[in-house]
Design a protein around this motif. Sequence first.
Motif, PDB file in Angstrom:
ATOM      1  N   THR A  98      46.045  35.113  51.211  1.00 27.04           N
ATOM      2  CA  THR A  98      46.294  35.424  51.887  1.00 27.04           C
ATOM      3  C   THR A  98      45.829  35.765  53.350  1.00 27.04           C
ATOM      4  OG1 THR A  98      44.304  36.768  51.465  1.00 27.04           O
ATOM      5  CG2 THR A  98      46.038  37.449  49.668  1.00 27.04           C
ATOM      6  N   ALA A  99      46.023  36.542  53.937  1.00 26.47           N
ATOM      7  CA  ALA A  99      45.355  36.332  55.748  1.00 26.47           C
ATOM      8  C   ALA A  99      44.138  36.449  55.496  1.00 26.47           C
ATOM      9  CB  ALA A  99      45.702  37.440  56.430  1.00 26.47           C
ATOM     10  N   LEU A 100      43.023  37.928  54.673  1.00 26.37           N
ATOM     11  CA  LEU A 100      41.773  37.849  55.237  1.00 26.37           C
ATOM     12  C   LEU A 100      41.504  36.348  54.470  1.00 26.37           C
ATOM     13  CD1 LEU A 100      39.902  39.945  54.894  1.00 26.37           C
ATOM     14  CD2 LEU A 100      40.148  40.287  52.110  1.00 26.37           C
ATOM     15  N   MET A 101      41.472  35.511  52.947  1.00 24.38           N
ATOM     16  CA  MET A 101      40.871  34.619  53.071  1.00 24.38           C
ATOM     17  C   MET A 101      40.578  33.383  54.173  1.00 24.38           C
ATOM     18  SD  MET A 101      43.158  33.534  48.964  1.00 24.38           S
ATOM     19  CE  MET A 101      42.301  34.770  47.995  1.00 24.38           C
ATOM     20  N   GLN A 102      42.146  33.613  55.085  1.00 23.83           N
ATOM     21  CA  GLN A 102      42.139  32.643  56.112  1.00 23.83           C
ATOM     22  C   GLN A 102      40.666  33.098  56.944  1.00 23.83           C
ATOM     23  OE1 GLN A 102      46.221  31.131  56.831  1.00 23.83           O
ATOM     24  NE2 GLN A 102      45.959  30.592  55.016  1.00 23.83           N
ATOM     25  N   ALA A 103      40.806  34.520  57.956  1.00 19.85           N
ATOM     26  CA  ALA A 103      40.176  34.995  58.611  1.00 19.85           C
ATOM     27  C   ALA A 103      38.944  34.415  58.103  1.00 19.85           C
ATOM     28  CB  ALA A 103      40.222  36.319  58.761  1.00 19.85           C
ATOM     29  N   CYS A 104      38.296  34.955  56.655  1.00 18.58           N
ATOM     30  CA  CYS A 104      36.792  34.557  56.469  1.00 18.58           C
ATOM     31  C   CYS A 104      36.288  33.436  56.517  1.00 18.58           C
ATOM     32  CB  CYS A 104      37.126  35.092  54.731  1.00 18.58           C
ATOM     33  SG  CYS A 104      36.921  36.341  54.846  1.00 18.58           S
ATOM     34  N   ILE A 122      40.333  42.585  48.893  1.00 19.21           N
ATOM     35  CA  ILE A 122      39.142  41.399  48.354  1.00 19.21           C
ATOM     36  C   ILE A 122      38.942  40.354  47.676  1.00 19.21           C
ATOM     37  CG2 ILE A 122      38.184  42.863  50.532  1.00 19.21           C
ATOM     38  CD1 ILE A 122      36.359  43.581  48.254  1.00 19.21           C
ATOM     39  N   HIS A 123      39.888  41.662  46.075  1.00 17.52           N
ATOM     40  CA  HIS A 123      39.834  40.993  44.894  1.00 17.52           C
ATOM     41  C   HIS A 123      40.715  39.607  44.520  1.00 17.52           C
ATOM     42  CE1 HIS A 123      36.574  43.747  43.778  1.00 17.52           C
ATOM     43  NE2 HIS A 123      37.781  44.538  44.697  1.00 17.52           N
ATOM     44  N   LYS A 124      41.935  39.265  45.541  1.00 15.29           N
ATOM     45  CA  LYS A 124      43.235  38.331  45.089  1.00 15.29           C
ATOM     46  C   LYS A 124      42.332  36.316  44.877  1.00 15.29           C
ATOM     47  CE  LYS A 124      46.688  40.908  46.272  1.00 15.29           C
ATOM     48  NZ  LYS A 124      47.578  40.602  45.045  1.00 15.29           N
ATOM     49  N   LYS A 125      42.573  35.782  43.952  1.00 18.53           N
ATOM     50  CA  LYS A 125      42.339  34.584  44.002  1.00 18.53           C
ATOM     51  C   LYS A 125      43.704  33.898  44.376  1.00 18.53           C
ATOM     52  CE  LYS A 125      39.161  35.336  40.124  1.00 18.53           C
ATOM     53  NZ  LYS A 125      38.278  34.988  38.632  1.00 18.53           N
ATOM     54  N   GLY A 126      42.590  32.670  45.030  1.00 19.86           N
ATOM     55  CA  GLY A 126      43.361  31.466  45.403  1.00 19.86           C
ATOM     56  C   GLY A 126      43.989  30.750  43.993  1.00 19.86           C
ATOM     57  N   CYS A 127      46.243  30.002  44.029  1.00 20.36           N
ATOM     58  CA  CYS A 127      46.207  30.100  43.380  1.00 20.36           C
ATOM     59  C   CYS A 127      45.856  28.246  42.567  1.00 20.36           C
ATOM     60  CB  CYS A 127      47.469  28.876  43.282  1.00 20.36           C
ATOM     61  SG  CYS A 127      48.742  30.827  44.102  1.00 20.36           S
ATOM     62  N   PHE A 128      45.176  27.605  43.815  1.00 15.99           N
ATOM     63  CA  PHE A 128      44.769  26.066  43.334  1.00 15.99           C
ATOM     64  C   PHE A 128      43.500  26.025  43.243  1.00 15.99           C
ATOM     65  CE2 PHE A 128      48.257  24.726  45.886  1.00 15.99           C
ATOM     66  CZ  PHE A 128      49.098  24.734  45.066  1.00 15.99           C
ATOM     67  N   SER A 129      42.487  27.298  43.572  1.00 10.74           N
ATOM     68  CA  SER A 129      40.910  26.956  43.435  1.00 10.74           C
ATOM     69  C   SER A 129      39.920  28.495  42.718  1.00 10.74           C
ATOM     70  CB  SER A 129      40.331  26.872  44.327  1.00 10.74           C
ATOM     71  OG  SER A 129      40.045  28.157  45.481  1.00 10.74           O
ATOM     72  N   GLY A 130      40.841  29.609  42.949  1.00 12.23           N
ATOM     73  CA  GLY A 130      40.695  30.823  42.366  1.00 12.23           C
ATOM     74  C   GLY A 130      39.994  31.267  42.486  1.00 12.23           C
ATOM     75  N   ALA A 131      39.276  30.754  43.881  1.00  6.23           N
ATOM     76  CA  ALA A 131      38.553  31.752  44.709  1.00  6.23           C
ATOM     77  C   ALA A 131      39.050  32.994  45.483  1.00  6.23           C
ATOM     78  CB  ALA A 131      38.285  30.956  46.239  1.00  6.23           C
ATOM     79  N   THR A 132      37.709  33.545  45.844  1.00  6.41           N
ATOM     80  CA  THR A 132      38.114  35.246  46.422  1.00  6.41           C
ATOM     81  C   THR A 132      37.916  35.166  48.188  1.00  6.41           C
ATOM     82  OG1 THR A 132      36.141  36.318  46.339  1.00  6.41           O
ATOM     83  CG2 THR A 132      38.232  36.299  44.370  1.00  6.41           C
ATOM     84  N   ALA A 133      38.020  35.918  48.656  1.00  3.11           N
ATOM     85  CA  ALA A 133      37.408  35.885  50.133  1.00  3.11           C
ATOM     86  C   ALA A 133      36.693  35.862  50.394  1.00  3.11           C
ATOM     87  CB  ALA A 133      38.288  36.915  50.684  1.00  3.11           C
TER      88      ALA A 133
END
Length: 374
Positions: A98-104, A122-133
């Motif tokens: 998400t945009a929030l992840m990239q800003a962080c 803020i709880h969404k996870k990336g597809c490749f790493s499972g990382a949140t913001a």
Amino acid sequence: MWSAQVGQGRRTMGLLGMMGDSFGCSATGERLVSAARDGDIQEARALLELNPRLARYSTFGIRNSPLHYSAAKGHHEIVSLLIESGVNINLRNCRGQTALMQACLYGHWKVVQILVLFKANIHKKGCFSGATAIHFATLKGHTRCIRLLVADYVPSVPDFWNIMRGTPTDETNKEAFDAGNLQRLVNGKSDGGVTALHLAALHGHAESLQLLLDLGASVSHVTVNDGSTIDLIGSGSTPLHYAACGGSAVCCQLLIAAGADMGAENANGLTPLMVARSWHKTSAEGILSKHPEGRVRILPSPYLSLPLMSIVRIARECGWRKTSVSSTSHDPCVICLEMECTVAAEGCGHEFCTKCALYLCSTTSSSTSIRGVT
């Protein structure tokens, strides 16, 4: 026969017209992407006024939207403009970011502040790493972004640090506070069981690590072998193992003071001291080779004193950006001297507009409490 050919010709012209519109929309969408990337607010505003639906445009392949580009570059004014145009604030690219992840990731706290204010997930996870913001913010040690991410979970009370440690205070019930949800957020795991605390420890971000500990991050959570993540330290590793690998003596000290087990072994049978030696981190060996004498007192993170929960609530209820002061209104904001006052600080009694109060609460680390709407 003639009429059939005419009909076919009309359908062909209609298809060509649709393709022309598509190409035109694509070209205009790319112009908005360029404006978002370059920070050209005038161009972005003109394009969105012409076609507000362009806010939903995304590039081919990686599928980054104008919101992703403006967030990654820190162009907070364009982020605000896109939100006002109705963009999906939680839009993902092909990596699930998400945009929030990239800003962080890039430490653009002004963008993070806006996205949190408009309730980005803020709880969404990336597809490749499972990382949140919070993982993205911690990876590079952007402590201010971490504090903004937990704005809705940390009550604006002066002794929050004592509350987290179970010390009863008179302020405990002043604001709704769910310690369980806060700790689940802070201790969220990406692929391989890696927490934000692991990342802060590995990369030596002592300031971020201290804040995470004060927010309830666990020193005993261990990584796991999930079959997809390469863990060079070994599964079953605690944040102290990661701090030892990174070689940060300060991070090791903070974790030990928080109760980390210096003798814990990971799946490879390695203790944190063994990890430090195997990675030739002599700076951490001295801390890990001897048990601390007495109890080490660690002061709370200065970021805990920021009254973000109160000011974010006020901003959502009263508006983020107020109109200019009229002749019949109260005194102007003591910072910008232009906008209407919405917030007053306890103690000094100074009054601010919502935007300036947000700025102060996100940039200072002094203890200031907000009492509410004036």
